[in-house]
Scaffold this motif. Structure first.
Motif, PDB file in Angstrom:
ATOM      1  N   THR A 125       0.849  -1.191   0.000  1.00 42.66           N
ATOM      2  CA  THR A 125       0.000   0.000   0.000  1.00 42.66           C
ATOM      3  C   THR A 125       0.883   1.240   0.000  1.00 42.66           C
ATOM      4  O   THR A 125       2.091   1.182   0.275  1.00 42.66           O
ATOM      5  CB  THR A 125      -0.908   0.031   1.230  1.00 42.66           C
ATOM      6  N   ALA A 155       0.952   4.397  -7.169  1.00 31.43           N
ATOM      7  CA  ALA A 155      -0.485   4.674  -7.221  1.00 31.43           C
ATOM      8  C   ALA A 155      -1.254   3.465  -7.759  1.00 31.43           C
ATOM      9  O   ALA A 155      -2.329   3.115  -7.244  1.00 31.43           O
ATOM     10  CB  ALA A 155      -0.754   5.903  -8.088  1.00 31.43           C
ATOM     11  N   HIS A 158      -1.242   0.590  -5.060  1.00 28.48           N
ATOM     12  CA  HIS A 158      -2.127   0.934  -3.939  1.00 28.48           C
ATOM     13  C   HIS A 158      -3.591   0.780  -4.351  1.00 28.48           C
ATOM     14  O   HIS A 158      -4.391   0.160  -3.633  1.00 28.48           O
ATOM     15  CB  HIS A 158      -1.850   2.366  -3.484  1.00 28.48           C
ATOM     16  N   ARG A 159      -3.935   1.325  -5.510  1.00 34.43           N
ATOM     17  CA  ARG A 159      -5.335   1.280  -5.960  1.00 34.43           C
ATOM     18  C   ARG A 159      -5.817  -0.147  -6.140  1.00 34.43           C
ATOM     19  O   ARG A 159      -6.908  -0.511  -5.680  1.00 34.43           O
ATOM     20  CB  ARG A 159      -5.471   2.054  -7.276  1.00 34.43           C
ATOM     21  N   THR A 160      -5.010  -0.970  -6.782  1.00 33.25           N
ATOM     22  CA  THR A 160      -5.473  -2.326  -7.085  1.00 33.25           C
ATOM     23  C   THR A 160      -5.497  -3.221  -5.852  1.00 33.25           C
ATOM     24  O   THR A 160      -6.278  -4.180  -5.809  1.00 33.25           O
ATOM     25  CB  THR A 160      -4.599  -2.970  -8.176  1.00 33.25           C
ATOM     26  N   ALA A 163      -9.020  -2.113  -4.470  1.00 33.27           N
ATOM     27  CA  ALA A 163     -10.148  -2.268  -5.394  1.00 33.27           C
ATOM     28  C   ALA A 163     -10.260  -3.683  -5.941  1.00 33.27           C
ATOM     29  O   ALA A 163     -11.358  -4.095  -6.347  1.00 33.27           O
ATOM     30  CB  ALA A 163     -10.001  -1.283  -6.558  1.00 33.27           C
ATOM     31  N   THR A 174      -3.890  -6.702 -14.534  1.00 31.48           N
ATOM     32  CA  THR A 174      -3.234  -6.179 -13.339  1.00 31.48           C
ATOM     33  C   THR A 174      -1.949  -6.947 -13.066  1.00 31.48           C
ATOM     34  O   THR A 174      -0.910  -6.359 -12.727  1.00 31.48           O
ATOM     35  CB  THR A 174      -4.182  -6.276 -12.132  1.00 31.48           C
TER      36      THR A 174
END
Length: 230
Positions: A125, A155, A158-160, A163, A174
């Motif tokens: 993260t 970024a 962290h996002r994946t 989410a 991904t």
């Protein structure tokens, strides 16, 4: 055997891996019907994720402390926080209980030693990559250098994590992006890559990349098993 306390649910996707690997490890080493004695406190992750978004680490720490005290009261003789990011609160959690906290940084260092790496790439993260609660003890206690992806890579990772991976979504595109990020860090000098979020190992496997991976679930379980079976 000693009884292990586990703070889990952050997210439960990787806590399942912890539970299986802990029991597999005891069975492999002790045989027969042996399994790992443990007391688990598994949280509802949604409030924790919301508090992270609000940078409310006081509330997060209070929840972790309650969990640590709960497993200690339940008979645990050592404690693991089954997630990397929550080691931001590790010192305060340790101060609240009288049993040892088996720290993720020690597990990562053992993994680095096993593959002969002194320079590590770290994925996780944004908190894990951009703050020093893991990189500092790795440097100060073990002399390990830590590098992280560039801002776009951080970024994306962290996002994946939130989410997709924490929701059990393992998406090929991904995975390809993670592999690209890993290979870029390796090209910049990382001798091994720390999968510093406990869900990343569900997506990226050693055979996917050209550099050794340190899966923090596996490394943390190994540290815990060595203590439990000592």
């Amino acid at each position: 055997m000693k009884t292990l306390g586990v703070l889990g649910g952050m997210s439960w996707e990787s806590t399942v891996s912890y539970y299986k690997l802990l029991n597999d490890g005891v069975r492999e080493r002790r045989g027969g019907l042996h399994s790992c004695p443990m007391v688990m406190h598994s949280v509802d992750f949604a409030p924790f994720a919301e508090q992270m978004g609000q940078n409310d680490w006081e509330s997060i720490t209070a929840g972790l402390v309650r969990g640590a005290m709960s497993v200690e009261a339940g008979g645990a003789e050592a404690l693991i926080i089954a997630t990397n990011t929550m080691h931001k609160a590790a010192d305060k959690v340790q101060a609240a209980v009288n049993i040892p906290l088996l720290h993720m940084a020690d597990a990562i260092a053992a993994g680095a030693k096993a593959v002969g790496a002194s320079s590590l790439g770290l994925l996780g993260t944004a908190f894990t990559m951009e703050q020093d609660f893991l990189s500092r003890p790795l440097k100060e206690n073990y002399g390990l250098d830590v590098m992280v992806p560039d801002s776009d890579g951080r970024a994306m990772v962290h996002r994946t994590i939130f989410a997709e991976l924490c929701c059990g979504k393992l998406i090929d595109k991904t995975r390809e992006e993670y592999i690209e990020i890993i290979e870029k860090i390796a090209a910049n000098g990382a001798e091994a890559i720390v999968l510093g979020c406990t869900e990343i190992g569900l997506l990226v496997k050693p055979e996917d990349v050209s550099v050794p991976l340190i899966d923090t679930v596996e490394a943390h379980v190994e540290l815990a098993l060595n203590y439990v079976l000592k």
